[in-house]
Design an enzyme around this catalytic site. Structure first.
Site, PDB file in Angstrom:
ATOM      1  N   ASP A  75     -55.898 -73.353   9.065  1.00  0.00           N
ATOM      2  CA  ASP A  75     -55.825 -73.609   7.628  1.00  0.00           C
ATOM      3  C   ASP A  75     -55.966 -75.093   7.318  1.00  0.00           C
ATOM      4  O   ASP A  75     -55.962 -75.951   8.212  1.00  0.00           O
ATOM      5  CB  ASP A  75     -54.483 -73.118   7.077  1.00  0.00           C
ATOM      6  CG  ASP A  75     -54.310 -71.624   7.232  1.00  0.00           C
ATOM      7  OD1 ASP A  75     -55.315 -70.911   7.111  1.00  0.00           O
ATOM      8  OD2 ASP A  75     -53.169 -71.177   7.487  1.00  0.00           O
ATOM      9  N   TYR A 171     -49.886 -72.297  20.048  1.00  0.00           N
ATOM     10  CA  TYR A 171     -49.700 -73.242  18.951  1.00  0.00           C
ATOM     11  C   TYR A 171     -48.492 -74.134  19.237  1.00  0.00           C
ATOM     12  O   TYR A 171     -47.514 -73.701  19.857  1.00  0.00           O
ATOM     13  CB  TYR A 171     -49.459 -72.500  17.629  1.00  0.00           C
ATOM     14  CG  TYR A 171     -50.701 -71.916  17.007  1.00  0.00           C
ATOM     15  CD1 TYR A 171     -51.463 -72.654  16.109  1.00  0.00           C
ATOM     16  CD2 TYR A 171     -51.101 -70.618  17.306  1.00  0.00           C
ATOM     17  CE1 TYR A 171     -52.605 -72.123  15.528  1.00  0.00           C
ATOM     18  CE2 TYR A 171     -52.247 -70.073  16.727  1.00  0.00           C
ATOM     19  CZ  TYR A 171     -52.987 -70.833  15.841  1.00  0.00           C
ATOM     20  OH  TYR A 171     -54.114 -70.308  15.274  1.00  0.00           O
TER      21      TYR A 171
END
Length: 426
Positions: A75, A171
């Protein structure tokens, strides 16, 4: 006046192409997300910049014809050090070169024999030369902005997909320790490991996703990532999973922060997973985008390579960026230390202020001592359980299970179908 010669039209069909995977690193703060909004004016995505570089280097003709695939769609604001893409790019080898003769190591030179007809004699002549593959990393990094780097590459099979061939994604989410209860956060984080329905810790993309179960292989908090220790000590979450839902990591992190701040118990994770009793997600904002990094994408037998020269250039590039931001951190730390040592307050006044502001039950230990250094007042505040931080006055917390709930999956699907019906009949 002579007319300028027109440049030769680049026809990639006359060039040998090979399917390769690239590893990318980028600073998400500089972009509006990874995915390109094709045809949108002013699109500031990583992909748009990347494809402009690929076309400029004449490695591809256009996105639509290069068999492109990507591992993840980060994003706006989210960075990466291990993003993987795959596509067909121009090779330095002649079109007639057998695929089996192409080197997989970017440093290898291989002999290539070509045959040409001598225009004067009409006889065929063969020539063997040593050929090395295009230096894709050097070519692209020379035209890409400093916030986007190509790190390594490797040839892949025709069947390879950067998205569907990926076995796991890792992540990392960076944060300062402050006064967070890391033990409680670890207890909550341990509960996400395994196969769970994450609809209450993600954003439901009902148009493309109907199954919200995801498998998490590991989840941990790593401490001492630089810093001076104490409240400003660096930490990060590391979460490895098979795949992730939209905004899933940032929602998980926010719930863990609630736990670390003492606003929720670790058991809240179990309650959020119980979608039968909680079919609609409680209303809460996800964690900030900037600290999140797509750290690594793992595949079976995908050993990506680079040359020493290119890795040296990337390393020096990152060291330069690190220096710039570290200097800024040191300047701010110097300011904090200077205020503590060189600014003074009246002990009684700061005590009265603290009692009013934080509702302390008794005066600070500096009350009645006259003028004291601000650092000593901070020590007294710390003993009273009050320390300065980035959020001077945290908002009052409403328990997640007591908050308003969003739409259920079934309600969202019904809403989406209703809109489609309206548009088709309108």
């Amino acid at each position: 006046m002579k007319e300028k010669k027109k440049g030769r039209v680049f026809d990639i069909s006359t060039k040998l192409q090979r399917h390769v995977a690239f590893r990318l690193a980028y600073d998400g703060e500089a972009y509006q997300g990874f995915s390109e909004n094709v045809g949108t004016p002013g699109d500031e995505s990583v992909e748009r910049i990347l494809f402009e570089g690929l076309v400029k280097c004449r490695l591809i003709e256009k996105r639509q014809t290069c068999c492109y695939s990507r591992c993840g769609r980060t994003d706006k604001g989210v960075s990466a050090f291990g993003q993987i893409i795959a596509l067909k790019v121009r090779s330095a080898f002649p079109l007639s070169t057998p695929v089996g003769n192409l080197p997989s190591n970017p440093n290898d030179e291989v002999p290539v024999t070509t045959t040409k007809v001598n225009k004067k004699t009409g006889e065929e002549e063969t020539k063997t030369t040593m050929v090395k593959e295009c230096d894709y990393i050097k070519m692209l990094n020379a035209v890409l902005p400093p916030e986007l780097r190509v790190i390594s590459w490797v040839p892949v099979t025709e069947e390879f997909s950067a998205r569907f061939s990926c076995k796991s994604r890792t992540y990392r989410y960076f944060f300062p320790r402050r006064n967070l209860d890391l033990g409680a956060m670890r207890a909550g984080l341990a509960k996400i490991v395994g196969d769970h329905d994450f609809r209450n810790m993600a954003k439901m993309d009902t148009e493309h996703v109907s199954n919200f179960r995801r498998l998490i292989f590991s989840a941990e908090i790593i401490e001492t990532m630089g810093g001076q220790g104490g409240a400003r000590e660096g930490c990060y979450f590391q979460i490895k999973g098979q795949a992730f839902l939209w905004h899933m990591v940032r929602n998980i992190v926010k719930v863990m922060f609630f736990i670390g701040e003492g606003k929720e118990e670790p058991a809240i994770v179990d309650e959020l997973f119980d979608v039968e009793n909680l079919p609609g997600k409680p209303n809460y904002q996800m964690a900030s985008d900037l600290p999140l990094v797509l750290h690594r994408c793992d595949f079976n037998s995908l050993d990506m390579l680079s040359s020493a020269s290119n890795l040296w250039d990337v390393q020096c590039h990152l060291e330069k960026r690190w220096d710039r931001f570290k200097i800024k951190c040191l300047q701010i730390e110097n300011g904090i230390d200077s205020i503590s040592a060189e600014c003074s307050v009246d002990g009684s006044s700061v005590s009265a202020w603290a009692v009013r502001k934080f509702g302390l039950s008794s005066p600070l230990s500096v009350a009645g001592l006259g003028v004291v250094p601000w650092g000593r007042a901070l020590e007294a505040l710390g003993r009273a359980g009050v320390t300065p931080g980035p959020h001077p006055k945290p908002p009052e917390h409403a328990k997640l299970m007591g908050r308003g709930k969003g739409l259920t999956y079934e309600e969202k699907v019904g809403q989406m179908q209703g809109k489609k019906k309206e548009s088709s009949t309108g």
